[in-house]
Write a protein that holds these residues in place. Sequence first.
Motif, PDB file in Angstrom:
ATOM      1  N   PRO A  95      42.024 -13.905  -4.556  1.00  9.36           N
ATOM      2  CA  PRO A  95      41.517 -14.101  -3.191  1.00  9.36           C
ATOM      3  C   PRO A  95      40.827 -15.446  -3.043  1.00  9.36           C
ATOM      4  O   PRO A  95      40.251 -15.981  -3.996  1.00  9.36           O
ATOM      5  N   SER A  96      40.897 -15.999  -1.843  1.00  3.93           N
ATOM      6  CA  SER A  96      40.219 -17.257  -1.558  1.00  3.93           C
ATOM      7  C   SER A  96      38.714 -17.073  -1.619  1.00  3.93           C
ATOM      8  O   SER A  96      38.181 -15.986  -1.368  1.00  3.93           O
ATOM      9  N   PHE A  97      38.014 -18.162  -1.922  1.00  3.07           N
ATOM     10  CA  PHE A  97      36.554 -18.140  -1.904  1.00  3.07           C
ATOM     11  C   PHE A  97      35.995 -18.308  -0.491  1.00  3.07           C
ATOM     12  O   PHE A  97      34.771 -18.367  -0.322  1.00  3.07           O
ATOM     13  N   LEU A  98      36.858 -18.370   0.524  1.00  4.04           N
ATOM     14  CA  LEU A  98      36.356 -18.475   1.889  1.00  4.04           C
ATOM     15  C   LEU A  98      35.429 -17.310   2.223  1.00  4.04           C
ATOM     16  O   LEU A  98      34.436 -17.477   2.932  1.00  4.04           O
ATOM     17  N   GLU A  99      35.757 -16.137   1.718  1.00  2.02           N
ATOM     18  CA  GLU A  99      34.943 -14.957   2.014  1.00  2.02           C
ATOM     19  C   GLU A  99      33.579 -15.001   1.336  1.00  2.02           C
ATOM     20  O   GLU A  99      32.712 -14.170   1.622  1.00  2.02           O
ATOM     21  N   GLU A 100      33.375 -15.985   0.439  1.00  2.00           N
ATOM     22  CA  GLU A 100      32.107 -16.102  -0.286  1.00  2.00           C
ATOM     23  C   GLU A 100      31.195 -17.187   0.287  1.00  2.00           C
ATOM     24  O   GLU A 100      30.108 -17.418  -0.239  1.00  2.00           O
ATOM     25  N   LEU A 101      31.640 -17.881   1.353  1.00  2.00           N
ATOM     26  CA  LEU A 101      30.853 -18.994   1.869  1.00  2.00           C
ATOM     27  C   LEU A 101      29.443 -18.569   2.252  1.00  2.00           C
ATOM     28  O   LEU A 101      28.484 -19.326   2.060  1.00  2.00           O
ATOM     29  N   GLY A 102      29.300 -17.375   2.801  1.00  2.15           N
ATOM     30  CA  GLY A 102      27.975 -16.911   3.196  1.00  2.15           C
ATOM     31  C   GLY A 102      27.036 -16.709   2.026  1.00  2.15           C
ATOM     32  O   GLY A 102      25.811 -16.817   2.176  1.00  2.15           O
ATOM     33  N   ARG A 103      27.592 -16.444   0.855  1.00  2.00           N
ATOM     34  CA  ARG A 103      26.772 -16.227  -0.351  1.00  2.00           C
ATOM     35  C   ARG A 103      26.382 -17.538  -1.021  1.00  2.00           C
ATOM     36  O   ARG A 103      25.365 -17.588  -1.723  1.00  2.00           O
ATOM     37  N   TYR A 104      27.213 -18.566  -0.835  1.00  3.29           N
ATOM     38  CA  TYR A 104      27.003 -19.812  -1.580  1.00  3.29           C
ATOM     39  C   TYR A 104      26.866 -20.988  -0.615  1.00  3.29           C
ATOM     40  O   TYR A 104      27.861 -21.605  -0.215  1.00  3.29           O
ATOM     41  N   PRO A 105      25.644 -21.349  -0.230  1.00  2.00           N
ATOM     42  CA  PRO A 105      25.448 -22.462   0.715  1.00  2.00           C
ATOM     43  C   PRO A 105      25.826 -23.826   0.154  1.00  2.00           C
ATOM     44  O   PRO A 105      25.934 -24.788   0.923  1.00  2.00           O
ATOM     45  N   ASN A 106      26.013 -23.920  -1.165  1.00  2.00           N
ATOM     46  CA  ASN A 106      26.365 -25.202  -1.782  1.00  2.00           C
ATOM     47  C   ASN A 106      27.859 -25.301  -2.108  1.00  2.00           C
ATOM     48  O   ASN A 106      28.274 -26.180  -2.856  1.00  2.00           O
ATOM     49  N   LEU A 107      28.667 -24.425  -1.526  1.00  4.10           N
ATOM     50  CA  LEU A 107      30.101 -24.415  -1.795  1.00  4.10           C
ATOM     51  C   LEU A 107      30.886 -25.040  -0.645  1.00  4.10           C
ATOM     52  O   LEU A 107      30.649 -24.720   0.527  1.00  4.10           O
ATOM     53  N   ILE A 108      31.821 -25.935  -0.991  1.00  2.00           N
ATOM     54  CA  ILE A 108      32.781 -26.481  -0.033  1.00  2.00           C
ATOM     55  C   ILE A 108      34.171 -26.098  -0.526  1.00  2.00           C
ATOM     56  O   ILE A 108      34.523 -26.389  -1.672  1.00  2.00           O
ATOM     57  N   VAL A 109      34.948 -25.427   0.315  1.00  2.56           N
ATOM     58  CA  VAL A 109      36.303 -25.019  -0.042  1.00  2.56           C
ATOM     59  C   VAL A 109      37.293 -25.902   0.711  1.00  2.56           C
ATOM     60  O   VAL A 109      37.204 -26.039   1.937  1.00  2.56           O
ATOM     61  N   LEU A 110      38.222 -26.496  -0.020  1.00  2.00           N
ATOM     62  CA  LEU A 110      39.271 -27.326   0.581  1.00  2.00           C
ATOM     63  C   LEU A 110      40.588 -26.566   0.616  1.00  2.00           C
ATOM     64  O   LEU A 110      40.947 -25.896  -0.347  1.00  2.00           O
ATOM     65  N   GLN A 111      41.292 -26.676   1.724  1.00  2.00           N
ATOM     66  CA  GLN A 111      42.657 -26.159   1.841  1.00  2.00           C
ATOM     67  C   GLN A 111      43.487 -27.179   2.606  1.00  2.00           C
ATOM     68  O   GLN A 111      42.977 -28.202   3.055  1.00  2.00           O
TER      69      GLN A 111
END
Length: 347
Positions: free
Chosen positions: A187-203
Amino acid sequence: MLKTLQELTRPNIWRLKPYSSARDEYNGAAASVFLDANENPYNLPHNRYPDPMQRDLKKALSKIKKVNPENIFLGNGSDEAIDLVFRAFCEPRVDNVVAIDPTYGMYQVCAEINDVEYRKVLLDENFQFSADRLLEAADGHTKLIFICSPNNPTGNDLLRGEIEKLVRGFDGLVILDEAYNDFSEAPSFLEELGRYPNLIVLQTFSKAWGCAAIRLGMAFASAEIIGILSKIKYPYNVNELTQKQALEMLHRYYEIERWIKTLKEAREELEAEFMQLPCCVRIFPSDANFFLARVTDAVAIYNFLVGKGIIVRNRNSVSLCGNCLRVTVGTRVENEKLIEALKSFPQ
Protein backbone atom coordinates in the motif's frame (compact mmCIF):
# COMPACT_ATOMS: atom_id res chain seq x y z
CA MET A 1 12.74 15.60 18.51
CA LEU A 2 11.25 16.58 15.15
CA LYS A 3 12.37 20.04 14.07
CA THR A 4 9.73 22.63 13.30
CA LEU A 5 9.09 23.51 9.68
CA GLN A 6 10.56 26.95 10.28
CA GLU A 7 13.76 25.37 11.63
CA LEU A 8 14.00 23.15 8.54
CA THR A 9 13.26 25.88 6.02
CA ARG A 10 15.99 28.19 4.74
CA PRO A 11 15.46 31.57 6.47
CA ASN A 12 15.27 33.52 3.20
CA ILE A 13 12.61 31.11 1.90
CA TRP A 14 10.61 31.34 5.12
CA ARG A 15 10.61 35.15 4.81
CA LEU A 16 10.01 35.14 1.06
CA LYS A 17 6.97 36.97 -0.28
CA PRO A 18 5.97 34.91 -3.32
CA TYR A 19 5.30 36.41 -6.73
CA SER A 20 1.61 37.08 -7.23
CA SER A 21 0.44 36.43 -10.78
CA ALA A 22 -2.72 37.81 -12.36
CA ARG A 23 -4.42 34.45 -11.98
CA ASP A 24 -3.46 34.30 -8.31
CA GLU A 25 -5.19 37.62 -7.67
CA TYR A 26 -8.34 36.61 -9.56
CA ASN A 27 -9.34 32.99 -10.05
CA GLY A 28 -13.13 33.16 -10.17
CA ALA A 29 -15.27 31.76 -12.96
CA ALA A 30 -17.80 34.59 -13.32
CA ALA A 31 -15.72 37.00 -15.39
CA SER A 32 -15.91 36.97 -19.19
CA VAL A 33 -13.53 39.82 -20.04
CA PHE A 34 -9.93 39.36 -18.94
CA LEU A 35 -7.76 42.44 -19.39
CA ASP A 36 -5.45 41.89 -16.42
CA ALA A 37 -2.60 39.62 -17.59
CA ASN A 38 -1.39 41.22 -20.84
CA GLU A 39 -2.57 38.18 -22.78
CA ASN A 40 -3.20 38.17 -26.51
CA PRO A 41 -7.02 38.16 -26.94
CA TYR A 42 -6.79 35.84 -29.95
CA ASN A 43 -6.04 32.11 -30.35
CA LEU A 44 -8.49 30.85 -27.73
CA PRO A 45 -8.09 28.86 -25.50
CA HIS A 46 -4.28 28.75 -25.64
CA ASN A 47 -3.90 32.50 -25.23
CA ARG A 48 -4.85 32.36 -21.53
CA TYR A 49 -2.52 31.55 -18.67
CA PRO A 50 -3.35 28.27 -16.91
CA ASP A 51 -4.56 28.04 -13.33
CA PRO A 52 -1.31 28.49 -11.36
CA MET A 53 -2.59 26.29 -8.53
CA GLN A 54 -4.25 23.61 -10.73
CA ARG A 55 -7.40 23.73 -8.59
CA ASP A 56 -9.71 21.62 -10.75
CA LEU A 57 -7.05 18.99 -11.28
CA LYS A 58 -6.19 18.77 -7.58
CA LYS A 59 -9.88 18.48 -6.71
CA ALA A 60 -10.33 15.56 -9.11
CA LEU A 61 -7.05 13.95 -8.05
CA SER A 62 -7.94 14.19 -4.36
CA LYS A 63 -10.96 11.91 -4.90
CA ILE A 64 -8.78 9.16 -6.39
CA LYS A 65 -5.83 9.54 -4.04
CA LYS A 66 -8.03 10.19 -0.99
CA VAL A 67 -5.86 13.14 -0.03
CA ASN A 68 -7.13 16.69 0.53
CA PRO A 69 -6.27 19.20 -2.23
CA GLU A 70 -4.24 21.30 0.21
CA ASN A 71 -1.93 18.30 0.67
CA ILE A 72 -1.12 18.07 -3.06
CA PHE A 73 1.64 19.77 -5.04
CA LEU A 74 1.74 19.35 -8.82
CA GLY A 75 4.88 20.02 -10.82
CA ASN A 76 6.68 19.60 -14.10
CA GLY A 77 7.44 15.95 -13.42
CA SER A 78 8.49 14.69 -10.00
CA ASP A 79 11.87 16.23 -10.75
CA GLU A 80 10.46 19.69 -10.06
CA ALA A 81 9.35 18.67 -6.58
CA ILE A 82 12.73 17.02 -5.95
CA ASP A 83 14.54 20.21 -6.92
CA LEU A 84 12.19 22.39 -4.90
CA VAL A 85 12.80 20.53 -1.63
CA PHE A 86 16.52 21.25 -2.03
CA ARG A 87 15.85 24.91 -2.76
CA ALA A 88 13.40 25.26 0.11
CA PHE A 89 15.18 23.41 2.90
CA CYS A 90 18.91 23.02 2.14
CA GLU A 91 21.38 25.83 2.64
CA PRO A 92 24.09 25.44 -0.04
CA ARG A 93 27.51 24.37 1.29
CA VAL A 94 26.05 24.05 4.80
CA ASP A 95 23.36 21.39 4.84
CA ASN A 96 23.47 17.83 3.49
CA VAL A 97 21.10 15.06 2.45
CA VAL A 98 21.29 11.28 2.86
CA ALA A 99 20.07 8.73 0.32
CA ILE A 100 20.15 5.03 -0.38
CA ASP A 101 22.52 3.75 -3.08
CA PRO A 102 21.77 2.71 -5.77
CA THR A 103 18.64 4.71 -6.48
CA TYR A 104 17.16 7.29 -8.87
CA GLY A 105 19.98 9.51 -10.10
CA MET A 106 18.14 12.84 -10.01
CA TYR A 107 18.41 13.08 -6.24
CA GLN A 108 22.19 13.40 -6.54
CA VAL A 109 22.00 15.63 -9.62
CA CYS A 110 19.70 18.07 -7.80
CA ALA A 111 22.00 18.02 -4.78
CA GLU A 112 24.98 18.91 -6.93
CA ILE A 113 23.07 21.64 -8.81
CA ASN A 114 22.09 23.17 -5.48
CA ASP A 115 25.60 22.75 -4.02
CA VAL A 116 24.40 20.46 -1.23
CA GLU A 117 26.46 17.53 0.10
CA TYR A 118 24.97 14.17 -0.95
CA ARG A 119 25.71 11.21 1.33
CA LYS A 120 25.16 7.71 -0.05
CA VAL A 121 24.38 4.65 2.08
CA LEU A 122 24.84 1.38 0.23
CA LEU A 123 21.99 -1.12 0.15
CA ASP A 124 22.65 -4.70 1.26
CA GLU A 125 22.97 -7.74 -1.03
CA ASN A 126 19.16 -7.99 -1.20
CA PHE A 127 18.86 -4.33 -2.21
CA GLN A 128 17.33 -3.48 1.18
CA PHE A 129 18.26 -0.62 3.50
CA SER A 130 18.72 -0.21 7.22
CA ALA A 131 17.02 2.76 8.86
CA ASP A 132 19.75 2.78 11.51
CA ARG A 133 22.50 3.08 8.90
CA LEU A 134 20.78 6.00 7.19
CA LEU A 135 20.27 7.73 10.53
CA GLU A 136 23.92 7.11 11.43
CA ALA A 137 24.95 8.88 8.21
CA ALA A 138 22.92 11.94 9.20
CA ASP A 139 24.10 14.77 11.43
CA GLY A 140 22.85 18.13 12.65
CA HIS A 141 22.96 19.57 9.14
CA THR A 142 21.04 16.75 7.43
CA LYS A 143 17.77 18.22 6.23
CA LEU A 144 16.49 15.50 3.87
CA ILE A 145 16.63 11.72 3.46
CA PHE A 146 15.66 10.22 0.09
CA ILE A 147 14.32 6.71 -0.41
CA CYS A 148 12.53 5.17 -3.39
CA SER A 149 10.12 2.24 -3.12
CA PRO A 150 9.84 0.30 -5.35
CA ASN A 151 13.42 1.36 -5.92
CA ASN A 152 14.97 2.32 -9.25
CA PRO A 153 16.96 0.57 -10.73
CA THR A 154 16.56 -2.46 -8.46
CA GLY A 155 12.77 -2.76 -8.80
CA ASN A 156 12.05 -4.04 -5.28
CA ASP A 157 9.87 -2.68 -2.50
CA LEU A 158 11.82 -1.48 0.51
CA LEU A 159 10.90 -2.95 3.87
CA ARG A 160 7.91 -1.08 5.25
CA GLY A 161 9.01 -1.46 8.84
CA GLU A 162 12.36 0.16 8.05
CA ILE A 163 10.64 3.04 6.23
CA GLU A 164 8.42 3.68 9.25
CA LYS A 165 11.41 3.46 11.60
CA LEU A 166 13.30 5.97 9.45
CA VAL A 167 10.46 8.49 9.35
CA ARG A 168 9.92 8.21 13.11
CA GLY A 169 13.63 8.43 13.91
CA PHE A 170 14.61 11.39 11.71
CA ASP A 171 14.11 15.00 12.81
CA GLY A 172 14.17 16.31 9.22
CA LEU A 173 12.11 15.50 6.14
CA VAL A 174 11.92 12.05 4.54
CA ILE A 175 11.13 12.03 0.83
CA LEU A 176 9.61 8.72 -0.26
CA ASP A 177 9.48 8.34 -4.04
CA GLU A 178 6.59 6.07 -5.03
CA ALA A 179 6.88 6.48 -8.80
CA TYR A 180 6.33 2.72 -9.26
CA ASN A 181 3.98 2.03 -6.36
CA ASP A 182 1.00 1.40 -8.68
CA PHE A 183 2.69 -1.84 -9.80
CA SER A 184 3.38 -3.00 -6.25
CA GLU A 185 1.24 -4.99 -3.85
CA ALA A 186 2.44 -2.76 -1.01
CA PRO A 187 0.00 0.00 0.00
CA SER A 188 1.03 3.59 -0.62
CA PHE A 189 2.23 5.69 2.29
CA LEU A 190 -0.33 8.35 1.33
CA GLU A 191 -2.63 6.94 3.99
CA GLU A 192 0.10 7.59 6.58
CA LEU A 193 0.56 11.32 5.90
CA GLY A 194 -1.53 12.25 8.93
CA ARG A 195 0.75 10.21 11.19
CA TYR A 196 4.03 11.54 9.82
CA PRO A 197 4.26 15.35 9.46
CA ASN A 198 7.84 15.05 8.18
CA LEU A 199 6.96 12.75 5.26
CA ILE A 200 6.78 13.82 1.60
CA VAL A 201 5.47 11.21 -0.85
CA LEU A 202 6.26 11.58 -4.56
CA GLN A 203 4.23 10.01 -7.35
CA THR A 204 3.99 10.57 -11.09
CA PHE A 205 1.76 10.38 -14.15
CA SER A 206 4.70 9.04 -16.19
CA LYS A 207 4.52 5.33 -15.33
CA ALA A 208 1.19 3.60 -14.60
CA TRP A 209 -0.80 6.48 -16.07
CA GLY A 210 1.10 6.29 -19.38
CA CYS A 211 1.63 10.06 -19.51
CA ALA A 212 5.40 10.57 -19.52
CA ALA A 213 5.04 13.10 -22.34
CA ILE A 214 2.87 15.55 -20.39
CA ARG A 215 5.41 15.90 -17.54
CA LEU A 216 3.25 15.85 -14.44
CA GLY A 217 4.55 14.88 -11.04
CA MET A 218 2.83 14.84 -7.66
CA ALA A 219 4.05 15.55 -4.15
CA PHE A 220 1.88 14.82 -1.12
CA ALA A 221 2.64 16.22 2.32
CA SER A 222 1.28 18.36 5.13
CA ALA A 223 -0.47 21.54 4.05
CA GLU A 224 2.39 23.52 5.59
CA ILE A 225 5.06 21.77 3.50
CA ILE A 226 2.93 22.07 0.36
CA GLY A 227 2.60 25.78 1.11
CA ILE A 228 6.38 26.18 1.14
CA LEU A 229 6.78 24.35 -2.19
CA SER A 230 3.95 26.36 -3.76
CA LYS A 231 5.53 29.59 -2.58
CA ILE A 232 8.79 29.02 -4.48
CA LYS A 233 7.56 27.27 -7.65
CA TYR A 234 7.38 29.17 -10.93
CA PRO A 235 3.98 30.89 -11.33
CA TYR A 236 2.59 28.74 -14.15
CA ASN A 237 4.62 25.57 -13.71
CA VAL A 238 1.96 23.17 -15.08
CA ASN A 239 0.64 24.22 -18.47
CA GLU A 240 -3.00 24.11 -19.57
CA LEU A 241 -2.53 21.24 -22.02
CA THR A 242 -1.00 19.09 -19.29
CA GLN A 243 -3.78 19.92 -16.85
CA LYS A 244 -6.48 19.02 -19.39
CA GLN A 245 -4.81 15.74 -20.36
CA ALA A 246 -4.38 14.77 -16.72
CA LEU A 247 -8.06 15.47 -16.02
CA GLU A 248 -8.99 13.28 -18.98
CA MET A 249 -6.81 10.46 -17.64
CA LEU A 250 -8.42 10.72 -14.21
CA HIS A 251 -11.77 10.03 -15.86
CA ARG A 252 -10.20 6.89 -17.41
CA TYR A 253 -9.04 5.53 -14.06
CA TYR A 254 -10.48 2.06 -14.58
CA GLU A 255 -8.59 1.79 -17.86
CA ILE A 256 -5.39 2.61 -15.98
CA GLU A 257 -6.11 -0.19 -13.53
CA ARG A 258 -6.43 -2.58 -16.47
CA TRP A 259 -3.08 -1.43 -17.86
CA ILE A 260 -1.45 -2.06 -14.48
CA LYS A 261 -2.87 -5.58 -14.28
CA THR A 262 -1.75 -6.34 -17.84
CA LEU A 263 1.79 -5.06 -17.24
CA LYS A 264 2.21 -7.00 -14.01
CA GLU A 265 1.17 -10.21 -15.74
CA ALA A 266 3.46 -9.42 -18.67
CA ARG A 267 6.36 -8.79 -16.29
CA GLU A 268 6.02 -12.26 -14.82
CA GLU A 269 5.88 -13.83 -18.27
CA LEU A 270 8.86 -11.83 -19.52
CA GLU A 271 10.91 -12.66 -16.43
CA ALA A 272 10.18 -16.38 -16.87
CA GLU A 273 11.32 -16.30 -20.51
CA PHE A 274 14.35 -14.15 -19.71
CA MET A 275 15.50 -16.62 -17.06
CA GLN A 276 15.72 -19.38 -19.69
CA LEU A 277 18.20 -17.42 -21.81
CA PRO A 278 21.83 -18.61 -21.74
CA CYS A 279 22.98 -15.03 -21.19
CA CYS A 280 20.85 -14.59 -18.03
CA VAL A 281 22.65 -15.09 -14.73
CA ARG A 282 19.97 -13.84 -12.34
CA ILE A 283 16.75 -11.85 -12.23
CA PHE A 284 16.16 -9.80 -9.10
CA PRO A 285 12.66 -9.63 -7.56
CA SER A 286 10.62 -6.73 -8.91
CA ASP A 287 7.55 -4.83 -7.74
CA ALA A 288 7.67 -2.35 -10.62
CA ASN A 289 7.01 -2.27 -14.38
CA PHE A 290 10.61 -3.33 -15.02
CA PHE A 291 13.12 -5.81 -13.69
CA LEU A 292 16.86 -5.85 -13.14
CA ALA A 293 18.72 -8.77 -14.66
CA ARG A 294 22.35 -9.80 -14.19
CA VAL A 295 23.72 -11.11 -17.47
CA THR A 296 26.98 -12.58 -18.70
CA ASP A 297 28.21 -9.36 -20.33
CA ALA A 298 25.97 -6.31 -19.96
CA VAL A 299 27.96 -4.06 -22.28
CA ALA A 300 28.15 -6.58 -25.11
CA ILE A 301 24.48 -7.55 -24.80
CA TYR A 302 23.37 -3.93 -24.65
CA ASN A 303 25.32 -3.09 -27.81
CA PHE A 304 24.00 -6.23 -29.51
CA LEU A 305 20.42 -5.18 -28.77
CA VAL A 306 21.06 -1.64 -29.99
CA GLY A 307 22.17 -3.17 -33.28
CA LYS A 308 18.78 -4.91 -33.43
CA GLY A 309 16.93 -1.65 -32.73
CA ILE A 310 16.01 -2.73 -29.18
CA ILE A 311 16.92 -0.43 -26.31
CA VAL A 312 17.16 -1.51 -22.68
CA ARG A 313 19.09 0.29 -19.91
CA ASN A 314 22.67 -0.68 -19.18
CA ARG A 315 23.16 -0.35 -15.40
CA ASN A 316 26.62 -1.96 -15.36
CA SER A 317 28.31 1.10 -13.82
CA VAL A 318 25.76 1.56 -11.00
CA SER A 319 26.59 0.48 -7.44
CA LEU A 320 25.85 -3.23 -6.82
CA CYS A 321 24.61 -3.59 -10.41
CA GLY A 322 27.66 -4.94 -12.22
CA ASN A 323 26.70 -6.69 -15.48
CA CYS A 324 23.07 -5.72 -14.99
CA LEU A 325 20.49 -4.60 -17.51
CA ARG A 326 17.24 -2.89 -16.56
CA VAL A 327 14.40 -4.12 -18.75
CA THR A 328 11.10 -2.26 -18.99
CA VAL A 329 8.01 -4.34 -19.67
CA GLY A 330 6.57 -3.48 -23.08
CA THR A 331 3.74 -4.76 -25.22
CA ARG A 332 3.54 -8.47 -25.95
CA VAL A 333 5.08 -7.86 -29.40
CA GLU A 334 7.93 -5.79 -27.96
CA ASN A 335 8.66 -8.37 -25.28
CA GLU A 336 8.72 -11.17 -27.86
CA LYS A 337 11.15 -9.21 -30.06
CA LEU A 338 13.48 -8.78 -27.08
CA ILE A 339 13.48 -12.50 -26.23
CA GLU A 340 13.93 -13.58 -29.84
CA ALA A 341 16.86 -11.19 -30.26
CA LEU A 342 18.55 -12.43 -27.09
CA LYS A 343 18.16 -16.03 -28.17
CA SER A 344 20.44 -15.21 -31.09
CA PHE A 345 23.08 -13.50 -28.94
CA PRO A 346 26.39 -15.36 -29.52
CA GLN A 347 27.69 -17.01 -26.36
